[in-house]
Design an enzyme around this catalytic site. Structure first.
Site, PDB file in Angstrom:
ATOM      1  N   GLN A  42      -4.992  14.215 -16.938  1.00  0.00           N
ATOM      2  CA  GLN A  42      -4.474  15.432 -16.031  1.00  0.00           C
ATOM      3  C   GLN A  42      -5.016  16.557 -16.229  1.00  0.00           C
ATOM      4  O   GLN A  42      -5.650  17.153 -15.186  1.00  0.00           O
ATOM      5  CB  GLN A  42      -2.946  15.562 -16.044  1.00  0.00           C
ATOM      6  CG  GLN A  42      -2.054  14.516 -15.222  1.00  0.00           C
ATOM      7  CD  GLN A  42      -0.431  14.603 -15.339  1.00  0.00           C
ATOM      8  OE1 GLN A  42      -0.251  15.678 -15.919  1.00  0.00           O
ATOM      9  NE2 GLN A  42       0.276  13.668 -14.825  1.00  0.00           N
ATOM     10  N   TYR A  82      -2.980   5.760  -4.868  1.00  0.00           N
ATOM     11  CA  TYR A  82      -3.607   6.030  -3.732  1.00  0.00           C
ATOM     12  C   TYR A  82      -3.150   5.333  -2.603  1.00  0.00           C
ATOM     13  O   TYR A  82      -2.334   4.322  -2.771  1.00  0.00           O
ATOM     14  CB  TYR A  82      -5.090   5.851  -3.985  1.00  0.00           C
ATOM     15  CG  TYR A  82      -6.059   6.750  -4.728  1.00  0.00           C
ATOM     16  CD1 TYR A  82      -6.085   8.073  -4.318  1.00  0.00           C
ATOM     17  CD2 TYR A  82      -6.301   6.226  -5.988  1.00  0.00           C
ATOM     18  CE1 TYR A  82      -6.652   8.979  -5.297  1.00  0.00           C
ATOM     19  CE2 TYR A  82      -7.160   6.935  -6.805  1.00  0.00           C
ATOM     20  CZ  TYR A  82      -7.163   8.537  -6.477  1.00  0.00           C
ATOM     21  OH  TYR A  82      -7.960   9.199  -7.397  1.00  0.00           O
ATOM     22  N   ARG A  86      -6.793   8.613 -13.255  1.00  0.00           N
ATOM     23  CA  ARG A  86      -5.588   9.461 -13.120  1.00  0.00           C
ATOM     24  C   ARG A  86      -4.580   9.008 -14.233  1.00  0.00           C
ATOM     25  O   ARG A  86      -3.359   8.341 -13.804  1.00  0.00           O
ATOM     26  CB  ARG A  86      -4.993   9.306 -11.653  1.00  0.00           C
ATOM     27  CG  ARG A  86      -6.269  10.229 -11.204  1.00  0.00           C
ATOM     28  CD  ARG A  86      -5.878  10.491  -9.618  1.00  0.00           C
ATOM     29  NE  ARG A  86      -6.395  11.875  -9.276  1.00  0.00           N
ATOM     30  CZ  ARG A  86      -6.436  12.478  -7.937  1.00  0.00           C
ATOM     31  NH1 ARG A  86      -5.881  11.686  -7.055  1.00  0.00           N
ATOM     32  NH2 ARG A  86      -6.550  13.587  -7.925  1.00  0.00           N
ATOM     33  N   ASP A  96      -8.708  16.572 -14.674  1.00  0.00           N
ATOM     34  CA  ASP A  96      -8.863  16.000 -13.377  1.00  0.00           C
ATOM     35  C   ASP A  96      -9.361  17.039 -12.365  1.00  0.00           C
ATOM     36  O   ASP A  96      -8.544  17.948 -11.786  1.00  0.00           O
ATOM     37  CB  ASP A  96      -7.430  15.503 -12.940  1.00  0.00           C
ATOM     38  CG  ASP A  96      -7.310  14.744 -11.618  1.00  0.00           C
ATOM     39  OD1 ASP A  96      -8.360  14.865 -10.705  1.00  0.00           O
ATOM     40  OD2 ASP A  96      -6.433  13.745 -11.514  1.00  0.00           O
ATOM     41  N   SER A 111      -7.738  17.169  -8.756  1.00  0.00           N
ATOM     42  CA  SER A 111      -6.477  17.824  -8.528  1.00  0.00           C
ATOM     43  C   SER A 111      -6.643  19.453  -8.810  1.00  0.00           C
ATOM     44  O   SER A 111      -6.205  20.063  -7.975  1.00  0.00           O
ATOM     45  CB  SER A 111      -5.660  17.409  -9.736  1.00  0.00           C
ATOM     46  OG  SER A 111      -5.173  15.898  -9.601  1.00  0.00           O
TER      47      SER A 111
HETATM   48  P1  NAD Z   1      -6.142  11.444  -1.703  1.00  0.00           P
HETATM   49  O1  NAD Z   1      -6.705  13.038  -1.654  1.00  0.00           O
HETATM   50  O2  NAD Z   1      -6.672  10.205  -1.930  1.00  0.00           O
HETATM   51  O3  NAD Z   1      -5.356  11.450  -0.241  1.00  0.00           O
HETATM   52  C1  NAD Z   1      -4.470  12.534   0.061  1.00  0.00           C
HETATM   53  C2  NAD Z   1      -3.295  11.828   0.720  1.00  0.00           C
HETATM   54  O4  NAD Z   1      -3.438  11.320   2.085  1.00  0.00           O
HETATM   55  C3  NAD Z   1      -2.439  10.833  -0.008  1.00  0.00           C
HETATM   56  O5  NAD Z   1      -1.274  11.399  -0.246  1.00  0.00           O
HETATM   57  C4  NAD Z   1      -2.278   9.614   0.725  1.00  0.00           C
HETATM   58  O6  NAD Z   1      -1.168   8.951   0.567  1.00  0.00           O
HETATM   59  C5  NAD Z   1      -2.420  10.256   2.255  1.00  0.00           C
HETATM   60  N1  NAD Z   1      -2.850   9.392   3.211  1.00  0.00           N
HETATM   61  C6  NAD Z   1      -3.815   8.374   3.280  1.00  0.00           C
HETATM   62  N2  NAD Z   1      -3.835   7.764   4.429  1.00  0.00           N
HETATM   63  C7  NAD Z   1      -2.927   8.379   5.105  1.00  0.00           C
HETATM   64  C8  NAD Z   1      -2.699   8.010   6.510  1.00  0.00           C
HETATM   65  N3  NAD Z   1      -3.115   7.251   7.307  1.00  0.00           N
HETATM   66  N4  NAD Z   1      -1.525   8.889   6.971  1.00  0.00           N
HETATM   67  C9  NAD Z   1      -1.135   9.743   6.269  1.00  0.00           C
HETATM   68  N5  NAD Z   1      -1.274  10.260   4.914  1.00  0.00           N
HETATM   69  C10 NAD Z   1      -2.474   9.232   4.247  1.00  0.00           C
HETATM   70  O7  NAD Z   1      -4.813  11.903  -2.646  1.00  0.00           O
HETATM   71  P2  NAD Z   1      -4.567  12.795  -4.025  1.00  0.00           P
HETATM   72  O8  NAD Z   1      -4.341  13.891  -3.838  1.00  0.00           O
HETATM   73  O9  NAD Z   1      -5.884  12.463  -4.811  1.00  0.00           O
HETATM   74  O10 NAD Z   1      -3.578  11.825  -4.622  1.00  0.00           O
HETATM   75  C11 NAD Z   1      -3.466  10.446  -4.901  1.00  0.00           C
HETATM   76  C12 NAD Z   1      -2.257  10.085  -6.015  1.00  0.00           C
HETATM   77  O11 NAD Z   1      -2.782  10.560  -7.190  1.00  0.00           O
HETATM   78  C13 NAD Z   1      -0.859  10.607  -5.637  1.00  0.00           C
HETATM   79  O12 NAD Z   1      -0.135   9.607  -6.187  1.00  0.00           O
HETATM   80  C14 NAD Z   1      -0.909  11.532  -6.893  1.00  0.00           C
HETATM   81  O13 NAD Z   1       0.367  11.905  -7.457  1.00  0.00           O
HETATM   82  C15 NAD Z   1      -1.594  10.890  -7.871  1.00  0.00           C
HETATM   83  N6  NAD Z   1      -2.278  12.039  -8.935  1.00  0.00           N
HETATM   84  C16 NAD Z   1      -2.368  11.488 -10.097  1.00  0.00           C
HETATM   85  C17 NAD Z   1      -2.987  12.342 -11.271  1.00  0.00           C
HETATM   86  C18 NAD Z   1      -2.713  12.152 -12.704  1.00  0.00           C
HETATM   87  O14 NAD Z   1      -1.878  11.430 -13.159  1.00  0.00           O
HETATM   88  N7  NAD Z   1      -3.702  12.366 -13.587  1.00  0.00           N
HETATM   89  C19 NAD Z   1      -3.731  13.490 -10.789  1.00  0.00           C
HETATM   90  C20 NAD Z   1      -3.702  13.785  -9.480  1.00  0.00           C
HETATM   91  C21 NAD Z   1      -2.980  12.943  -8.534  1.00  0.00           C
END
Ligand code: NAD
Length: 378
Positions: A127, A230, A122, A130, A133
């Site tokens: 991006q 994460y 990530r 991904d 996403s």
């Molecule tokens: P994910 O699917 O792993 O999890 C979904 C959400 O659940 C997350 O926000 C996580 O903090 C939350 N979560 C976990 N345990 C929890 C709990 N006990 N109670 C409440 N919430 C809880 O997450 P994701 O959608 O894959 O995103 C993860 C990170 O990756 C984010 O910071 C996002 O901005 C980042 N991201 C970066 C890129 C990139 O730069 N290429 C692309 C996509 C996402």
């Protein structure tokens, strides 16, 4: 000449790994794209549209796959399909690499270079590659649309001559990619939206979408995000405080969308049976974490449960319910990834095996599993 093969996925997945747009782009790189007839039909991508974009539509699997340099897939391919490819061919797919280890090992044993798109690092450069996403965003949207369809009331406030309809209350648990889109969608439909997460960075994101953030904001919360962005697994003490907060909030909610995940672990259980029982009949829970065991204690993955009038919908692979968008975004993810492996001048493959996006996603090469996250289990 580099040959790329695509065929339809199995019956349970209507998505396809190519689109007219990516056929054009691959052709511009000098590649030949061979598509088995009908591959895109369940995503409403016709043979003609692919042909017009420059693909060769072939009528047998052998014709598409035999001697191909690259196989593009949505899900894990069969060993039979992979055995038809050129020696050392590239296969890119959403492999679900922690599932069916034996199957993964036999694919690896065929000598292909196998890439797992969900391992994409990530980083900013990746991006557009991904898949988590691109698919989670659609799932977040569809979760709200499906919840609205199951809900026996309107979402926006309506003032009519016959009376006022109050706005529905939506609560989004887990504010990653899916959760953010769920907030935006529920807001667009006129619901009053609250959201929670354990990562402090999400607070501002929630507020910027016009929703209210609620969470246990203690010292542990301030440290809950890993360097990779994460969530960390939270302590039992934090979970107890979180459960107390959720219990007092959820009983007044109409629609709850849960998306909380922690990489490599079962989904955290955030909604107990007692919490469900506290909700009003007619309320709807959509558990997007169902594939990883679910965020709700009563979720039955792949099914809709009725718990005293509260509907608990726990869909698997929800993005695939929007196959047109899901395929087109996924195909683009694959293209931007594979494009980095082409020598644009020579129109051949020239893989930089040290590239972060390659090392991050390469699961198997030269007959064995090579990914550090998977090697320990050998
Ligand atoms: P994910 O699917 O792993 O999890 C979904 C959400 O659940 C997350 O926000 C996580 O903090 C939350 N979560 C976990 N345990 C929890 C709990 N006990 N109670 C409440 N919430 C809880 O997450 P994701 O959608 O894959 O995103 C993860 C990170 O990756 C984010 O910071 C996002 O901005 C980042 N991201 C970066 C890129 C990139 O730069 N290429 C692309 C996509 C996402």
């Amino acid at each position: 000449m580099v040959t790329i093969a695509v065929r339809a996925e199995e019956a349970d997945d209507p998505r396809v790994a190519i689109s007219p747009e990516t056929v054009k782009k691959f052709s511009a790189l000098g590649a030949t794209v061979k598509v088995l007839t009908g591959a895109g039909s369940r995503s409403h991508i016709t043979d003609d549209a692919l042909k017009d974009a420059g693909a060769q539509i072939v009528s047998s699997k052998e014709n598409a796959l035999k001697g191909a340099d690259i196989l593009l897939r949505v899900r894990r391919p069969s060993l039979e399909d992979v055995s038809m490819l050129k020696d050392g061919a590239i296969v890119a797919a959403i492999l679900d690499p922690f599932d069916n280890r034996e199957g993964l090992e036999s694919l690896a044993g065929s000598g292909i270079s196998l890439f797992s798109m969900e391992f994409m690092p990530r980083i900013t450069r990746a991006q557009s590659m991904d898949v988590l996403s691109s698919q989670a965003n659609l799932a977040g949207y569809k979760a709200v649309i499906d919840a609205a369809a199951m809900f026996g009331r309107a979402l926006p406030m309506m003032m009519t001559a016959a009376g006022t309809i109050p706005a529905a209350k939506a609560f989004i648990m887990g504010v990653g990619v899916a959760g953010l889109q769920a907030i935006a969608t529920a807001r667009r439909l006129g619901a009053i939206v609250t959201a929670t997460d354990v990562r402090p960075a999400t607070k501002e994101q929630v507020q910027s979408l016009g929703a209210k953030f609620i969470a246990v904001e203690d010292d542990e919360f301030l440290e809950a995000q890993t360097a990779a962005g994460y969530a960390k697994p939270m302590s039992a003490e934090y979970q107890a405080k979180q459960a107390e907060l959720v219990a007092s909030h959820i009983k007044n909610q109409d629609i709850v969308i849960t998306t909380a995940l922690i990489p490599g672990r079962p989904a955290p259980k955030l909604i107990s049976k007692a919490m469900v029982e506290s909700m009003k009949p007619g309320s709807v829970i959509v558990d997007l974490a169902a594939e990883r065991g679910g965020n709700c204690e009563l979720s039955e993955p792949g099914k809709t449960a009725d718990a005293g009038g509260v509907m608990i919908y726990a869909p698997i692979n929800l993005a695939a319910k929007l196959p047109v968008n899901a395929s087109s975004l996924y195909a683009k993810n694959l293209y931007t990834f594979l494009e980095t492996m082409f020598d644009k001048k020579e129109k051949t493959l020239d893989i930089n095996w040290d590239d972060e996006v390659v090392t991050g996603t390469l699961v198997a090469k030269g007959g064995s599993i090579v990914h550090p996250n998977l090697k320990a289990k050998e």
